[in-house]
Design a protein around this motif. Structure first.
Motif, mmCIF file in Angstrom:
data_model
loop_
_atom_site.group_PDB
_atom_site.id
_atom_site.type_symbol
_atom_site.label_atom_id
_atom_site.label_comp_id
_atom_site.label_asym_id
_atom_site.label_seq_id
_atom_site.Cartn_x
_atom_site.Cartn_y
_atom_site.Cartn_z
ATOM 1 N N ALA A 1 -7.739 -3.358 -15.925
ATOM 2 C CA ALA A 1 -8.196 -4.629 -15.369
ATOM 3 C C ALA A 1 -7.840 -4.730 -13.888
ATOM 4 C CB ALA A 1 -7.575 -5.793 -16.141
ATOM 5 N N ALA A 2 -6.613 -4.340 -13.540
ATOM 6 C CA ALA A 2 -6.202 -4.382 -12.136
ATOM 7 C C ALA A 2 -7.019 -3.399 -11.302
ATOM 8 C CB ALA A 2 -4.715 -4.055 -12.025
ATOM 9 N N THR A 3 -7.280 -2.217 -11.862
ATOM 10 C CA THR A 3 -8.088 -1.226 -11.150
ATOM 11 C C THR A 3 -9.487 -1.764 -10.892
ATOM 12 O OG1 THR A 3 -6.857 0.573 -12.200
ATOM 13 C CG2 THR A 3 -9.002 1.123 -11.254
ATOM 14 N N SER A 4 -10.093 -2.374 -11.901
ATOM 15 C CA SER A 4 -11.444 -2.930 -11.756
ATOM 16 C C SER A 4 -11.470 -4.037 -10.714
ATOM 17 C CB SER A 4 -11.946 -3.467 -13.101
ATOM 18 O OG SER A 4 -12.062 -2.425 -14.043
ATOM 19 N N LEU A 5 -10.417 -4.870 -10.688
ATOM 20 C CA LEU A 5 -10.354 -5.968 -9.719
ATOM 21 C C LEU A 5 -10.287 -5.420 -8.290
ATOM 22 C CD1 LEU A 5 -10.067 -8.970 -9.033
ATOM 23 C CD2 LEU A 5 -7.586 -8.713 -9.347
ATOM 24 N N ILE A 6 -9.439 -4.420 -8.077
ATOM 25 C CA ILE A 6 -9.312 -3.828 -6.740
ATOM 26 C C ILE A 6 -10.636 -3.184 -6.324
ATOM 27 C CG2 ILE A 6 -8.178 -2.001 -5.422
ATOM 28 C CD1 ILE A 6 -5.659 -2.580 -7.128
ATOM 29 N N TYR A 7 -11.237 -2.450 -7.249
ATOM 30 C CA TYR A 7 -12.509 -1.791 -6.960
ATOM 31 C C TYR A 7 -13.592 -2.822 -6.657
ATOM 32 C CZ TYR A 7 -16.230 1.703 -7.405
ATOM 33 O OH TYR A 7 -17.284 2.541 -7.152
ATOM 34 N N GLY A 8 -13.613 -3.904 -7.426
ATOM 35 C CA GLY A 8 -14.621 -4.947 -7.217
ATOM 36 C C GLY A 8 -14.450 -5.665 -5.889
ATOM 37 N N LEU A 9 -13.205 -5.953 -5.497
ATOM 38 C CA LEU A 9 -12.966 -6.608 -4.211
ATOM 39 C C LEU A 9 -13.374 -5.704 -3.050
ATOM 40 C CD1 LEU A 9 -9.503 -8.289 -4.898
ATOM 41 C CD2 LEU A 9 -11.705 -9.434 -4.612
ATOM 42 N N ILE B 1 0.727 4.832 -0.656
ATOM 43 C CA ILE B 1 0.717 3.552 -1.350
ATOM 44 C C ILE B 1 1.503 3.654 -2.651
ATOM 45 C CG2 ILE B 1 -0.756 1.846 -2.494
ATOM 46 C CD1 ILE B 1 -0.867 1.911 0.601
ATOM 47 N N THR B 2 2.314 2.615 -2.938
ATOM 48 C CA THR B 2 3.136 2.636 -4.153
ATOM 49 C C THR B 2 2.954 1.403 -5.036
ATOM 50 O OG1 THR B 2 4.986 1.643 -2.939
ATOM 51 C CG2 THR B 2 4.895 4.056 -3.053
ATOM 52 N N GLY B 3 2.092 0.467 -4.637
ATOM 53 C CA GLY B 3 1.940 -0.744 -5.432
ATOM 54 C C GLY B 3 0.523 -1.275 -5.409
ATOM 55 N N ALA B 4 0.255 -2.249 -6.276
ATOM 56 C CA ALA B 4 -1.087 -2.795 -6.434
ATOM 57 C C ALA B 4 -1.546 -3.560 -5.194
ATOM 58 C CB ALA B 4 -1.142 -3.711 -7.664
ATOM 59 N N VAL B 5 -0.645 -4.329 -4.584
ATOM 60 C CA VAL B 5 -1.037 -5.151 -3.436
ATOM 61 C C VAL B 5 -1.425 -4.274 -2.251
ATOM 62 C CG1 VAL B 5 -0.244 -6.852 -1.756
ATOM 63 C CG2 VAL B 5 0.373 -7.094 -4.168
ATOM 64 N N GLN C 1 -15.561 6.353 -3.944
ATOM 65 C CA GLN C 1 -15.802 5.711 -5.226
ATOM 66 C C GLN C 1 -14.890 6.253 -6.312
ATOM 67 O OE1 GLN C 1 -20.029 6.633 -5.481
ATOM 68 N NE2 GLN C 1 -20.552 4.593 -4.752
ATOM 69 N N VAL C 2 -14.367 7.442 -6.102
ATOM 70 C CA VAL C 2 -13.496 8.078 -7.088
ATOM 71 C C VAL C 2 -12.031 7.891 -6.735
ATOM 72 C CG1 VAL C 2 -13.005 10.254 -8.276
ATOM 73 C CG2 VAL C 2 -15.309 9.806 -7.406
ATOM 74 N N VAL C 3 -11.740 7.819 -5.443
ATOM 75 C CA VAL C 3 -10.351 7.829 -4.975
ATOM 76 C C VAL C 3 -9.582 6.612 -5.458
ATOM 77 C CG1 VAL C 3 -8.980 7.506 -2.889
ATOM 78 C CG2 VAL C 3 -10.671 9.340 -2.988
ATOM 79 N N VAL C 4 -10.144 5.421 -5.322
ATOM 80 C CA VAL C 4 -9.409 4.199 -5.693
ATOM 81 C C VAL C 4 -9.045 4.203 -7.173
ATOM 82 C CG1 VAL C 4 -9.541 1.694 -5.868
ATOM 83 C CG2 VAL C 4 -10.315 2.829 -3.784
ATOM 84 N N PRO C 5 -9.999 4.454 -8.099
ATOM 85 C CA PRO C 5 -9.602 4.490 -9.515
ATOM 86 C C PRO C 5 -8.572 5.585 -9.827
ATOM 87 C CG PRO C 5 -11.984 4.302 -9.311
ATOM 88 C CD PRO C 5 -11.453 4.578 -7.940
ATOM 89 N N LEU C 6 -8.701 6.758 -9.196
ATOM 90 C CA LEU C 6 -7.761 7.843 -9.465
ATOM 91 C C LEU C 6 -6.347 7.484 -9.012
ATOM 92 C CD1 LEU C 6 -9.731 11.112 -8.571
ATOM 93 C CD2 LEU C 6 -9.069 10.293 -10.832
ATOM 94 N N TRP C 7 -6.232 6.906 -7.811
ATOM 95 C CA TRP C 7 -4.898 6.579 -7.325
ATOM 96 C C TRP C 7 -4.303 5.398 -8.088
ATOM 97 C CZ3 TRP C 7 -1.750 9.666 -5.234
ATOM 98 C CH2 TRP C 7 -0.570 9.206 -4.660
ATOM 99 N N ALA C 8 -5.165 4.461 -8.489
ATOM 100 C CA ALA C 8 -4.681 3.347 -9.320
ATOM 101 C C ALA C 8 -4.124 3.871 -10.640
ATOM 102 C CB ALA C 8 -5.810 2.355 -9.569
ATOM 103 N N ASP C 9 -4.809 4.826 -11.241
ATOM 104 C CA ASP C 9 -4.319 5.427 -12.483
ATOM 105 C C ASP C 9 -3.023 6.190 -12.228
ATOM 106 O OD1 ASP C 9 -4.894 6.353 -15.382
ATOM 107 O OD2 ASP C 9 -4.617 8.258 -14.310
#
Length: 398
Positions: free
Chosen positions: A250-258, A300-304, A235-243
């Motif tokens: 908004a992109a972080t929330s979308l990835i987390y929500g999906l 990972i280096t990008g949003a997709v 639950q912490v890893v995805v937002p931290l790496w997105a940051d």
């Protein structure tokens, strides 16, 4: 109510509302308040670090209350346990609404965690007794799944009421939801064990259960602790790496929500696989997928690509829905079941609390990629422990 004499005649959906309704409502209540607890803390003068500490009081309250919750459930029964938990949670929500300083607010948050411990243990104990073993995993995975649906829907309902009534509106949503959960629990039938073994023998203590089942706790229990550590860290890893990648909120929330959405979609099929092919058929793939995804994340280096890894994490976690509860129910004895489950949940919560702490410590001491990779290795370790110790059979006969 007792277990059906013929398990093939049992229909899980015949008990859907009384069995899963309270968990959905309780999940909505928790989901409504989780995003606003740090905001309320900051509004009362807390620092960012202090707000994080206040949020952690939910987990601490649950952790220290698991054993007392088991004693309460064993003494008063599952139905009264759930009703009492709903009443305590309502008191906690009102405390949060009317608190005018951080100490009282923190006390209310702590009570939310304590109430959740009582409610969740009573819910698990109820389903363990009410559902035939051959359908146990489906029941437990559905229980976990509807709770996640509630956690997913709660913030949206809370946001609507906050827009109309301000920040306290989220706590009022939660107050209504937990009250409704208690009302549904009121109509639950009292359970009577099918063979009377629970009432005929002496009541075991927590210490005696620890001694009698120490091998289970030191083998499968360690695996469960590792599973919980990985799940809470994700639950912490995805937002931290997105940051770290510089993605927008908004992109972080979308990835987390999906990731959360795919998590919710697979809980029932996973339970069916556990019932048909054994617990290990889900336990090992779940942890291997999550461990591998976490090991990939530092690359990972990008949003997709982050979204794809996030979906893999969500799928791995989703197929493991109900796994911890199912294994706890499988190994729990008929006499002393509530106390055993209290110990089991304590171990799971201990893992859940330690996961983010390990990640934070390794990130501070080394780097974020190292911390994430170490978490992935914990996932593979969990797969190895469960793969070795969990029997390759179908459902427990208990």
């Amino acid at each position: 109510m007792s277990k059906s004499a013929n398990p093939s005649d049992f229909n899980l959906w015949s008990i859907a509302i009384p069995a899963f309704g309270p968990s959905l409502l309780f999940g909505i209540g928790e989901g409504a308040i989780l995003p606003v607890i740090p905001l309320s803390s900051i509004g009362m003068g807390s620092s960012l670090a202090g707000a994080a500490l206040v949020v952690s009081l939910i987990g601490i309250g649950s952790l220290v209350s698991n054993i007392p919750a088991s004693l309460i459930t064993a003494k008063f029964g599952e139905r009264l346990g759930m009703m009492g938990a709903a009443a305590l949670s309502l008191l906690a929500m009102l405390t949060c609404v009317y608190a005018h300083n951080l100490w009282f607010f923190g006390a209310g948050v702590f009570l939310i965690g304590a109430a959740a411990a009582v409610f969740n243990l009573a819910r698990q104990s109820y389903l363990t007794e009410a559902v035939p073993p051959l359908m146990r995993a489906r029941a437990m995975s559905t229980l976990g799944g509807v709770g996640r649906i509630g956690l997913f829907a709660g913030p949206f309902i809370g946001a609507l009421v906050i827009h109309l009534a301000g920040l306290p509106g989220a706590y009022w949503v939660a107050a209504v939801a937990v009250t409704a959960a208690g009302a549904v629990a009121w109509w639950l039938p009292d359970l009577v064990s099918g063979d009377g073994a629970v009432s005929s023998g002496p009541r075991p203590t927590v210490v005696s259960l620890l001694s009698a089942h120490r091998k289970v706790f030191l083998t499968v229990g360690i695996g469960i602790l590792l599973v919980s550590a990985v799940r809470s860290s994700r639950q912490v890893v995805v937002p931290l790496w997105a940051d770290n990648l510089g993605l927008s909120p908004a992109a972080t929330s979308l990835i987390y929500g999906l990731s959360g959405a795919i998590d919710m979609l697979v809980f029932y099929p996973a339970g069916k696989v556990m019932d048909k092919r054994g617990r290990i058929a889900v336990a090992v793939p779940s942890m291997v997928l999550m461990g591998a995804a976490l090991l990939l994340m530092p690359l990972i280096t990008g949003a997709v690509t982050l979204m794809l890894v996030g979906l893999l994490i969500g799928f791995g976690n989703g197929i493991g829905s109900g796994l911890i509860m199912t294994l706890g129910a499988d190994y729990s004895p008929r006499n002393g079941r509530a106390q055993f489950l209290g110990i089991w949940r304590f171990m799971a919560d201990a893992g859940g609390s330690s996961g983010p702490a390990i990640l934070a410590g390794l990130t501070a001491a080394v780097t974020l990629p190292f911390g994430i990779a170490a978490t992935g290795l914990l996932g593979l370790a969990a797969a190895a422990v469960l793969g070795y110790w969990v029997p390759r059979n179908k459902a427990s006969a208990r």
